[in-house]
Structures are given as structure tokens and as C-alpha cells.
Design a protein around this motif. Sequence first.
Motif, mmCIF file in Angstrom:
data_model
loop_
_atom_site.group_PDB
_atom_site.id
_atom_site.type_symbol
_atom_site.label_atom_id
_atom_site.label_comp_id
_atom_site.label_asym_id
_atom_site.label_seq_id
_atom_site.Cartn_x
_atom_site.Cartn_y
_atom_site.Cartn_z
ATOM 1 N N ALA A 287 0.830 -1.208 0.000
ATOM 2 C CA ALA A 287 0.000 0.000 0.000
ATOM 3 C C ALA A 287 0.868 1.263 0.000
ATOM 4 C CB ALA A 287 -0.939 -0.007 1.208
ATOM 5 N N ILE A 288 1.776 1.373 0.956
ATOM 6 C CA ILE A 288 2.642 2.551 1.024
ATOM 7 C C ILE A 288 3.554 2.621 -0.201
ATOM 8 C CG2 ILE A 288 4.620 3.550 2.236
ATOM 9 C CD1 ILE A 288 3.242 2.930 4.863
ATOM 10 N N THR A 289 4.092 1.475 -0.599
ATOM 11 C CA THR A 289 4.980 1.444 -1.769
ATOM 12 C C THR A 289 4.274 1.971 -3.012
ATOM 13 O OG1 THR A 289 6.203 -0.441 -0.876
ATOM 14 C CG2 THR A 289 6.363 -0.059 -3.244
ATOM 15 N N GLU A 290 3.038 1.522 -3.232
ATOM 16 C CA GLU A 290 2.270 1.964 -4.396
ATOM 17 C C GLU A 290 1.993 3.466 -4.330
ATOM 18 O OE1 GLU A 290 -1.855 0.728 -6.644
ATOM 19 O OE2 GLU A 290 -1.927 1.087 -4.476
ATOM 20 N N SER A 291 1.528 3.945 -3.186
ATOM 21 C CA SER A 291 1.188 5.362 -3.063
ATOM 22 C C SER A 291 2.402 6.253 -3.277
ATOM 23 C CB SER A 291 0.571 5.641 -1.687
ATOM 24 O OG SER A 291 -0.710 5.063 -1.592
ATOM 25 N N GLU A 292 3.516 5.889 -2.671
ATOM 26 C CA GLU A 292 4.721 6.702 -2.809
ATOM 27 C C GLU A 292 5.211 6.733 -4.256
ATOM 28 O OE1 GLU A 292 6.925 6.728 1.497
ATOM 29 O OE2 GLU A 292 7.370 5.028 0.175
ATOM 30 N N TYR A 293 5.109 5.619 -4.943
ATOM 31 C CA TYR A 293 5.600 5.550 -6.315
ATOM 32 C C TYR A 293 4.653 6.253 -7.291
ATOM 33 C CZ TYR A 293 7.286 3.739 -10.755
ATOM 34 O OH TYR A 293 7.759 3.649 -12.047
ATOM 35 N N VAL A 294 3.379 5.863 -7.270
ATOM 36 C CA VAL A 294 2.421 6.366 -8.264
ATOM 37 C C VAL A 294 2.121 7.840 -8.065
ATOM 38 C CG1 VAL A 294 0.052 6.167 -9.123
ATOM 39 C CG2 VAL A 294 1.371 4.099 -8.634
ATOM 40 N N PHE A 295 1.783 8.227 -6.853
ATOM 41 C CA PHE A 295 1.277 9.577 -6.641
ATOM 42 C C PHE A 295 2.354 10.580 -6.249
ATOM 43 C CE2 PHE A 295 -2.314 6.675 -6.008
ATOM 44 C CZ PHE A 295 -3.101 7.109 -7.067
ATOM 45 N N LEU A 296 3.319 10.168 -5.424
ATOM 46 C CA LEU A 296 4.362 11.120 -5.036
ATOM 47 C C LEU A 296 5.488 11.191 -6.067
ATOM 48 C CD1 LEU A 296 2.766 10.686 -2.333
ATOM 49 C CD2 LEU A 296 4.885 11.269 -1.182
ATOM 50 N N LYS A 297 6.090 10.048 -6.398
ATOM 51 C CA LYS A 297 7.222 10.075 -7.323
ATOM 52 C C LYS A 297 6.797 10.461 -8.738
ATOM 53 C CE LYS A 297 11.103 7.359 -9.095
ATOM 54 N NZ LYS A 297 11.814 6.054 -9.020
ATOM 55 N N MET A 298 5.780 9.781 -9.275
ATOM 56 C CA MET A 298 5.365 10.016 -10.651
ATOM 57 C C MET A 298 4.380 11.173 -10.796
ATOM 58 S SD MET A 298 7.158 8.026 -12.373
ATOM 59 C CE MET A 298 8.120 6.522 -12.256
ATOM 60 N N GLY A 299 3.842 11.632 -9.676
ATOM 61 C CA GLY A 299 2.925 12.759 -9.698
ATOM 62 C C GLY A 299 3.550 14.028 -9.162
ATOM 63 N N LEU A 300 3.646 14.142 -7.842
ATOM 64 C CA LEU A 300 4.138 15.363 -7.212
ATOM 65 C C LEU A 300 5.591 15.663 -7.585
ATOM 66 C CD1 LEU A 300 3.735 17.738 -5.273
ATOM 67 C CD2 LEU A 300 4.334 16.182 -3.395
ATOM 68 N N TYR B 26 -4.572 13.391 -8.309
ATOM 69 C CA TYR B 26 -4.333 12.000 -7.944
ATOM 70 C C TYR B 26 -5.646 11.258 -8.212
ATOM 71 C CZ TYR B 26 -0.385 13.395 -4.773
ATOM 72 O OH TYR B 26 0.778 13.875 -4.219
ATOM 73 N N PHE B 27 -5.673 10.421 -9.231
ATOM 74 C CA PHE B 27 -6.912 9.704 -9.550
ATOM 75 C C PHE B 27 -6.806 8.296 -8.981
ATOM 76 C CE2 PHE B 27 -10.314 7.873 -12.113
ATOM 77 C CZ PHE B 27 -11.227 8.918 -12.149
ATOM 78 N N ASP B 28 -7.465 8.078 -7.844
ATOM 79 C CA ASP B 28 -7.298 6.845 -7.075
ATOM 80 C C ASP B 28 -8.635 6.158 -6.827
ATOM 81 O OD1 ASP B 28 -5.777 4.919 -5.856
ATOM 82 O OD2 ASP B 28 -5.552 5.966 -3.956
ATOM 83 N N ALA B 29 -9.463 6.131 -7.859
ATOM 84 C CA ALA B 29 -10.740 5.416 -7.782
ATOM 85 C C ALA B 29 -10.495 3.916 -7.831
ATOM 86 C CB ALA B 29 -11.639 5.841 -8.938
#
Length: 230
Positions: free
Chosen positions: A31-44, A158-161
Motif C-alpha cells: 500500500a505505502i509502496t504503491e502510493s509513494e511511487y504512483v502519486f508522489l514520485k510520478m505525480g508530485l 491523484y486519480f485513485d478510484a
Amino acid sequence: MSDIRVIETRDGSSSLLIPEMNETYHSTHGAITESEYVFLKMGLDHFRDKHPEQKEISILEIGFGTGLNVWLTALAVENSGLKINFFSIEKYPLKPELIEKLNYKDKRKSDGARSLFAKVHEVEWEKQCEISQAFSLTKIQTDIATFSPDRESYDLIYFDAFAPSKQPEMWSQEVLSKMHELLKPNGVFVTYCAQGQFKRDLKAVGFDTEELDGPPGKKEMTRGTKMATK
């Protein structure tokens, strides 16, 4: 949604399982790994790299869920010199007793991280709150159909539907067109999804799209940019 269960993902962090949908709130690979990669690294982080001069960023999140993306973002910008104005929508907020069963605070053991997690969940819905000098949070209980902010309000989405197979209406061209309208020129849309029809629809509504390597357990993810008109 009844009978939601807390599960442990492969990186040791919690997620939630909805048995009636056979759907989890996060990747079971972490869960944390996915959020950090998708939304923080590749987003923010991507947005910051593209716009280093910008010191205030407005983020819209589709799907507050457990508050994980909000919390990790707030942690990431502490002492960064950046100000985040974060808006998160959620139709079905989780009950506090369920949030208390999540182990995220145990994965970031500083008192500051624990305090921020508590503040994220203590913020009243529909009210803007400064939870730190670097982070303002507004949680909005609504669905995407009735959510109607001003056009070009956000720098990053962040599109997390839930996945298209579970919640197809959230991934329609109509919704994606609305996301395009809500972004400022050069704004960025980021999601874990890399489904073919979704990517075609994202292009159809005007996004310049990128297929990126996905987080652990997922081959690809998608990022879209609303190109500024000349």
C-alpha cells in the motif's frame, strides 16, 4: 459497503478489502509502496521537477479512502519550502474505528508523522484546515458527478478510484473530460491504471499521455498532461 476487512500488503502496510466487490483499497504488493511511487514520485515529484519555480501547488484527489495519499504527501513536503493546498473527495468516508486498525503510523515512527496522520483524520469534512505550515487540507464528501469546482483549479490530480472493472463509471470519457477541465494548463493527472480503453479515452479528451513503469506487481501506470494552448 459493509464487512470491510483490514489486510496486510506485501510491504507490511495495511490496506482494506471489500469482500462483496473483491476489491482492495491499495495494491496487495504494498500500500505505502504503491502510493509513494504512483502519486508522489510520478505525480508530485514529476510536477515539481517540471515547475521548480512554483512554490504553491493545488492537488485534487479522487478517492480519499484511508487518507494514505494525503498523509504521505503532507510528510513529503514538510520543511521543503513548498505549500500544498490539497482537496480530496470521498463519497463513503470510513469509520474512525476502521482507520484506527491501520498500521501506517507504525511505518513512520516519528512523533511528527503520527501527529500528521491524526490531523488528516481529525479535519472536519467540508472545512479547509491548515494541518501544517506546508499543508492545507479540504475533505469533501461527495461523488464525482456532483463535484463542481471552478474550471482550471488544480495543478495535479491523484486519480485513485477503484479499478475500471469494479467501478467503470468513474473511468468514463465524461469523468476524464471533467478532470481535464479542472486542471490548469500544464497540469498533471496521475493514476495506477494502465487499462487500454482508459488510455484511449484519456487521449480522446485531450491529455498528452505517458505509459510509465508501474509500481511493484504492476507492469505499467499512466500519467497525463493538459498541454497549454499556444
